[in-house]
Design a protein around this motif. Structure first.
Motif, PDB file in Angstrom:
ATOM      1  N   SER A 134      58.649  16.192   4.826  1.00 14.14           N
ATOM      2  CA  SER A 134      59.597  15.136   4.464  1.00 14.14           C
ATOM      3  C   SER A 134      60.784  15.696   3.687  1.00 14.14           C
ATOM      4  N   TYR A 135      60.539  16.744   2.881  1.00  8.50           N
ATOM      5  CA  TYR A 135      61.554  17.196   1.927  1.00  8.50           C
ATOM      6  C   TYR A 135      62.028  18.626   2.163  1.00  8.50           C
ATOM      7  N   ASN A 136      61.698  19.207   3.307  1.00  6.72           N
ATOM      8  CA  ASN A 136      62.158  20.563   3.627  1.00  6.72           C
ATOM      9  C   ASN A 136      62.647  20.615   5.068  1.00  6.72           C
ATOM     10  N   TYR A 205      65.429  15.775   7.019  1.00  4.69           N
ATOM     11  CA  TYR A 205      64.681  15.935   5.773  1.00  4.69           C
ATOM     12  C   TYR A 205      65.450  15.337   4.593  1.00  4.69           C
ATOM     13  N   VAL A 206      64.716  14.981   3.553  1.00  5.29           N
ATOM     14  CA  VAL A 206      65.288  14.336   2.369  1.00  5.29           C
ATOM     15  C   VAL A 206      65.473  15.368   1.261  1.00  5.29           C
ATOM     16  N   ASN A 207      66.631  15.352   0.632  1.00  4.33           N
ATOM     17  CA  ASN A 207      66.869  16.183  -0.546  1.00  4.33           C
ATOM     18  C   ASN A 207      66.288  15.452  -1.751  1.00  4.33           C
ATOM     19  N   TYR A 208      65.137  15.911  -2.231  1.00  3.24           N
ATOM     20  CA  TYR A 208      64.433  15.170  -3.284  1.00  3.24           C
ATOM     21  C   TYR A 208      65.093  15.293  -4.654  1.00  3.24           C
ATOM     22  N   TYR A 209      66.131  16.098  -4.770  1.00  7.38           N
ATOM     23  CA  TYR A 209      66.856  16.186  -6.037  1.00  7.38           C
ATOM     24  C   TYR A 209      67.828  15.017  -6.235  1.00  7.38           C
ATOM     25  N   ARG A 261      58.995  11.861  -4.328  1.00  8.53           N
ATOM     26  CA  ARG A 261      59.963  12.969  -4.332  1.00  8.53           C
ATOM     27  C   ARG A 261      59.590  14.029  -5.352  1.00  8.53           C
ATOM     28  N   PHE A 264      56.291  16.282  -4.211  1.00  7.89           N
ATOM     29  CA  PHE A 264      56.701  16.625  -2.852  1.00  7.89           C
ATOM     30  C   PHE A 264      55.679  17.480  -2.109  1.00  7.89           C
ATOM     31  N   ALA A 290      60.073   8.999   2.894  1.00  6.00           N
ATOM     32  CA  ALA A 290      58.993   9.357   1.959  1.00  6.00           C
ATOM     33  C   ALA A 290      57.640   9.246   2.664  1.00  6.00           C
TER      34      ALA A 290
END
Length: 395
Positions: A134-136, A205-209, A261, A264, A290
């Motif tokens: 999801s985040y990469n 993908y989501v940038n979790y920052y 997030r 992750f 997410a």
């Protein structure tokens, strides 16, 4: 004099991918053992297959003074070399010889750079990669056991990630090497063995920052924790990447998705009983990418049975079961970290009493926030309801 043991990274299994250093050392060794099936099977060298558990006894009884042990891949890449070194360090002199990892070979074979790839091993492990994918943008996976490549593709498809791109490499460097590309939905129809790796690519993908604002969520008529309160709540929860987290009374899922997030490389269980809220959580989960949020329909603490043990828990709504919820959470994990939010003084009192009855020191923070609203040429401050954030700290 102690015997000499060389733990050698044997690469992907073909002799062509042994380093010159490894080949020279093997010529000087009296005996060569291997912990991996088929290593150097086409070579004239005599290689004795053995299990890791057999090694201490084999070394002790071996007549050879110089011994080589071939281990798969590179000695520093999800290798048994580390644990073997610890077991044998008092028995023999050990020298570790690095090798070529499956990641290096596979990426060179498929024309990929691996400098920004997230790496995970699911070989013989119980672990979800929903958060990682999801985040990469790219995730490299070592597969095997119950987590074969086709099983992982099927799981990702079932969770809604059907369009994730995948490249699977099987029997790398061997005559029967196979490399297959497609979406995870397409590759879930294949069958792959234990000796397989895969590269997953998520262009969405989501940038979790990047923090979320209230307007990012679908709300309907379901109450939602405001972003200023979420920020303080999440700070108090101190979530770590691999945590398993419960969001009890998840509402729209705003806190659950923010927690996901931060966790992750873990999982968040959004527990909710309201059908409208459950639908909103599912929609927001997909909208905001997410996929490591798992939606659970039910009432706490009854629904806890069958769920994994949480590291952290947030109580956004207790339905009057605050005392039972805190008691059950502390029973399954005495070291759990819990944060609760309350709007009414009665809920605040219930949270403080429940925490203290279960061995916590309750810290209370009251958030009074106001948000500007433009009225004509002026900015007016609109006050939100005060919210109490109660943190359970071990005494």
């Amino acid at each position: 004099m102690k015997k000499k043991l060389y733990i050698i990274g044997a690469g992907t299994g073909s002799e062509d991918f042994l380093t010159q250093r490894a080949l020279k050392l093997m010529k000087t060794c009296d005996v060569i053992y291997s912990t991996a099936h088929r290593f150097l099977s086409g070579s004239k060298r005599k290689v004795i297959e053995c299990s890791v558990t057999e090694m201490p006894q084999l070394i002790e009884t071996s007549r050879g003074q110089n011994i080589a042990l071939l281990v798969s891949g590179d000695t520093g890449f999800f290798s048994i070399a580390g644990s073997l070194s610890e077991k044998l360090e008092n028995t023999v002199d050990i020298e570790v010889i690095c090798g070529i990892s499956s990641l290096q070979y596979f990426c060179s074979k498929t024309g990929n750079s691996y400098e920004n790839i997230k790496v995970v091993s699911l070989h013989g492990r119980e672990k979800s990669i929903l958060g990682l994918i999801s985040y990469n943008p790219k995730v490299f996976v070592l597969t095997g056991g119950e987590n074969k490549a086709h099983s992982i593709c099927k799981s990702l498809s079932e969770h809604g990630l059907t369009e994730i791109k995948a490249i699977v490499g099987e029997n790398l460097s061997m005559p029967e090497e196979r490399i297959v590309m497609g979406t995870v939905e397409e590759l879930s129809g294949y069958t792959f063995g234990n000796l397989a790796v895969m590269l997953l690519e998520n262009p969405d993908y989501v940038n979790y920052y990047i923090p979320l604002v209230d307007e990012d969520f679908q709300r309907g008529e379901v109450p939602m924790t405001k972003e200023e309160v979420r920020a303080v709540t999440l700070a108090k929860l101190a979530i770590e990447p691999c945590d398993t987290v419960f969001d009890i009374g998840a509402g729209t899922g705003s806190v659950a998705i923010e927690m996901a997030r931060r966790a992750f490389d873990g999982s968040v269980y959004a527990i909710e009983k309201n059908p409208e809220a459950l639908e909103l959580i599912s929609k927001n989960r997909v909208k905001l990418g997410a996929y490591n949020v798992k939606v659970v329909s039910g009432t706490a603490p009854d629904i806890f049975e069958g769920l994994p043990v949480p590291d952290k828990a947030f109580i956004g709504g207790s339905s009057g079961n605050m005392a039972d919820i805190v008691r059950h959470l502390t029973e399954v994990n005495p070291g759990i970290h819990i944060v609760a939010n309350a709007i009414t003084l009665e809920s605040l009192n219930a949270a403080i009493n429940s925490f203290e009855e279960n061995g916590f020191d309750a810290e209370v923070v009251c958030i009074n926030s106001s948000v500007s609203k433009k009225v004509g040429g002026y900015h007016m401050m609109n006050a939100n309801n005060p919210v109490y954030i109660i943190t359970g700290k071990s005494l």
